[in-house]
Design an enzyme around this catalytic site. Structure first.
Site: not given
Length: 573
Positions: A404, A492
Site C-alpha cells: 500500500e 480498515k
C-alpha cells in the site's frame, strides 16, 4: 509505453476534444418523412470520444466547441452536461434572431433495418464552430494540464478556418507534451466544395505530421488516389502490416495506426473488428462476426475512446485494441451517437461473453482473495520517491506480495507507476486516499485497490463504479457498518492499537462477522498472530516493518521475513 503520456494531475484533463456538437433528431422505429415525434441526442465525432471516455471509463474530459446562444444551443449544452464532459471551453456566439450570421448544427437520422439502409440528412452549414478563427482559443492554457488531445477530419472539413484551428491546436499540444490523436473520418458531403477526396487527403497529410495516434488507413493519407481511397480493405495481419509500414515510412512521427474493420451483411448485421500497428508490430483485435446492430452511428468513435483509454492506462496495444473493439460493439447496440456502455460490460465483452458485471466482479474478487492469502499489507511511507521504491523492493525480497503506497509519500503516484511496471505480479494499492480524484489518479497508474484512513462516500462510490477494491477507514461499530453498507469491500479499522488491539477487533467481529476488517495501527510481529486469531482479513503493518532506517542494514527485508513466518505459523496451526 507505446506513447509518452504526461502523468495524471488533479487540475487537468485526461483528454480534450475539438469538434462540432450537433443535435440529432431520431424518429425511432419510423421514417423521417412520416414521424410526428423525434427523440433528440447530442452528437459529433470528436465529442463522442470525450463523452465515451467520461461516461464509460471515468476519465476527466473536456470539449472545445462553439454554439449559438439560443434555445437550441442551450439544448445541446444540457445534453452535454448529462454526458459529464467539462464545458468550460465552449465558445458562445450571439444569436441574430434568424440564424443568418451563425447557426447550431442539426441532423436527422433514421436507423436502418435488414435490407433497408440508414438514411441521414445534415443541416450544418454556417455553424458557429465552422467560423472560429485562429487566435480565439487559449490553447496554451488548455494544454498546460491536459494529457491527450483528440480531433478529426470532420472538424478539419468544416471550413478553411476550421482546418487552421485544428493545426493551431495540434502545434500547441505538441509544445506542451500532449499526445495528439486524429480520426480521419472522411465525409464526402463535407469535402464536396473543398476538393473531395483529394482535398481531404491533402489536409490529412499536412496534419498527420503532428499526430501521434492516427485512426484511419492508407486511403486517408495516400498522395495517389486508388482503391483504398474509397474505404479500408478487409485486412489480414500480413496485409495490414504492409499497409501500416508504408504509412509509417511517409509519416515516421506516427506512434500508432488503428483501423476498424466492418463487413456489412445488412443494416442490422455486421462483422466488426480492428487492427493496430505500433513499434513495428501488428495487433489484431477481437472479432465479432454477425454482430447485431441497433444503431451503428458512433461505433467508430467509441472504438477510439476505448483504445485511447487503454493507452492512457498504460496497457499494451492488444488490450487497448480489444477494449476499443468491445466498446465500439456495445455502442452500436443502443440508440444515439454516444456509448451507453459501462466499464463492466466492456470488460465482460472483452472476456468473450456478455456477463460483464460477473467477470469484472470476479477480477476484483481475485485481488481480494490474493490479499487474504498474503495476509500482510505493508503501509509504505517514506521521505522521498526513491526511498519508497527501495523499501518496496526490500520488502518484496522478504516475501511481501502486496504493498500500500500512501499519498503522504512525495510524488506517490509515480511510485505506484514504477512499482507496477517493475513487478506486475505484486499487488500495488493506493493508501491515504481522501477523495475520488486522487483515487482516479492512482487507478490510472495501475493501483489495484484503494485504502483510506477515513470514510469518504464519494471515493467508495467511485471505486465501486470502477470495480476497484476499496478499504475505507472506520473505528466505531457505527462507522464500520456505515462503511460496509456504502460498499466497502473491506473496512480498515484504524487506529486499532489505540482501542485495545486484537481484543478490540475480536469484540467487533463477534456481532459483525460478515464484515471483513483489516486492523492498522498497533500491528507488530509480536501482536500479528493475535490479530489474525481475532478474525483479521489481513494486517496493515506500518513503521514496525516499513522503516527507512532498515534500508541500510537489511532490516526491512529481515522484518518482512519475520512477518511471513508469523503468517505461515498461523496457517499451520
Amino acid at each position: 509505453m507505446i506513447v509518452s503520456i504526461k502523468p495524471v494531475t488533479e487540475a487537468g484533463h485526461d483528454l480534450v476534444s475539438l469538434g462540432e456538437v450537433m443535435v440529432r433528431f431520431d424518429p425511432g422505429e419510423t421514417r423521417i418523412a412520416r414521424t410526428r415525434s423525434f427523440t433528440v441526442w447530442e452528437g459529433g465525432g470528436e465529442y463522442n470520444v470525450a463523452r465515451g471516455l467520461r461516461r464509460c471509463f471515468g476519465m476527466k474530459t473536456a470539449i472545445v466547441t462553439a454554439l449559438v446562444d439560443n434555445p437550441v444551443g442551450r439544448l445541446v449544452e444540457d445534453l452535454m452536461l448529462q454526458g459529464g464532459v467539462d464545458l468550460r471551453h465552449v465558445l458562445w456566439s450571439k444569436f441574430d434572431s434568424i440564424g443568418r450570421e451563425s447557426r447550431n448544427g442539426i441532423y436527422f437520422l433514421e436507423r436502418g433495418f435488414g435490407r433497408r439502409g440508414a438514411v441521414g440528412m445534415m443541416d450544418r452549414g454556417h455553424t458557429a464552430i465552422s467560423q472560429v478563427k485562429t487566435g480565439e482559443i487559449d490553447w496554451d492554457g488548455i494544454f498546460t494540464h491536459a494529457r491527450w488531445f483528440h480531433t478529426g477530419g470532420v472538424m478539419a472539413a468544416l471550413s478553411e478556418s476550421s482546418t487552421a484551428v485544428v493545426l493551431e491546436a495540434m502545434l500547441a499540444a505538441k509544445r506542451h507534451g500532449v499526445v495528439v490523436s486524429f480520426d480521419a473520418n472522411y465525409r464526402p458531403s463535407l469535402w464536396k466544395e473543398r476538393g473531395g477526396r483529394r482535398g481531404a487527403v491533402e489536409v490529412n497529410r499536412m496534419l498527420a505530421e503532428h499526430v501521434d495516434v492516427f485512426f484511419g488507413h492508407d486511403g486517408d493519407l495516400s498522395a495517389e488516389l486508388g482503391k483504398s481511397s474509397q474505404g479500408p480493405a478487409w485486412h489480414t495481419v500480413e496485409s495490414f502490416g504492409e499497409m501500416a509500414q508504408s504509412v509509417i515510412r511517409d509519416f515516421p512521427g506516427l506512434k500508432v495506426l488503428a483501423t476498424t474493420m466492418r463487413r456489412v451483411h445488412s443494416a442490422s448485421s455486421n462483422d466488426w473488428g480492428a487492427f493496430a500497428y505500433a513499434n513495428g508490430a501488428v495487433a489484431e483485435g477481437i472479432r465479432y462476426n454477425n454482430l447485431e446492430i441497433f444503431d451503428r452511428v458512433g461505433g467508430g468513435d467509441s472504438f477510439a475512446s476505448g483504445l485511447i483509454y487503454g493507452l492512457l492506462m498504460g496497457r499494451d496495444l492488444k488490450w487497448s485494441l480489444d477494449c476499443g473493439v468491445a466498446h465500439g460493439a456495445l455502442a452500436m447496440l443502443t440508440p444515439g451517437d454516444s456509448s451507453m456502455a459501462t466499464l463492466a460490460e466492456v470488460d465482460g465483452l472483452m472476456a468473450g461473453d456478455g456477463a460483464g458485471v460477473k467477470r469484472s466482479m470476479a477480477a476484483k474478487q481475485e485481488i481480494l482473495n490474493r490479499i487474504r492469502e498474503a495476509c500482510l499489507v505493508p503501509v509504505l511511507r517514506a521521505s522521498s520517491p526513491e526511498k519508497a521504491v527501495r523499501m518496496a523492493r526490500a520488502a518484496a525480497e522478504g516475501g511481501v506480495i502486496v504493498m500500500e503506497v500512501t499519498m503522504t509519500v512525495p510524488d506517490a503516484v509515480s511510485v505506484i507507476r514504477t512499482l507496477v511496471k517493475e513487478d506486475p505480479q505484486m499487488l500495488i494499492g493506493a493508501g491515504t486516499v481522501l477523495d475520488p480524484e486522487t483515487a482516479k489518479m492512482c487507478i490510472a497508474e495501475g493501483a489495484q485497490f484503494v485504502v483510506s484512513p477515513a470514510l469518504n462516500l464519494r471515493t467508495v462510490q467511485y471505486c465501486r463504479e470502477m470495480d476497484i477494491a476499496v478499504f475505507p477507514g472506520a473505528l466505531t461499530p457505527t462507522e464500520i457498518v456505515t462503511a460496509w453498507q456504502a460498499g466497502a469491500d473491506v473496512v480498515k479499522v484504524f487506529p486499532a492499537g489505540a482501542m485495545g488491539g486484537a481484543k478490540y477487533l475480536r469484540s467487533l467481529k463477534a456481532p459483525l462477522p460478515q464484515i471483513e476488517m483489516i486492523p492498522t495501527g498497533g500491528v507488530t510481529v509480536e501482536t500479528a498472530q493475535d490479530f489474525l486469531s481475532a478474525g483479521a482479513f489481513g494486517l496493515g503493518v506500518g513503521a514496525d516493518l516499513m522503516d527507512e532506517r532498515g534500508l541500510e542494514d537489511g532490516g526491512v527485508t529481515a522484518k518482512a521475513r519475520e512477518y511471513m513466518q508469523v503468517v505461515k505459523s498461523f496457517r499451520e496451526r
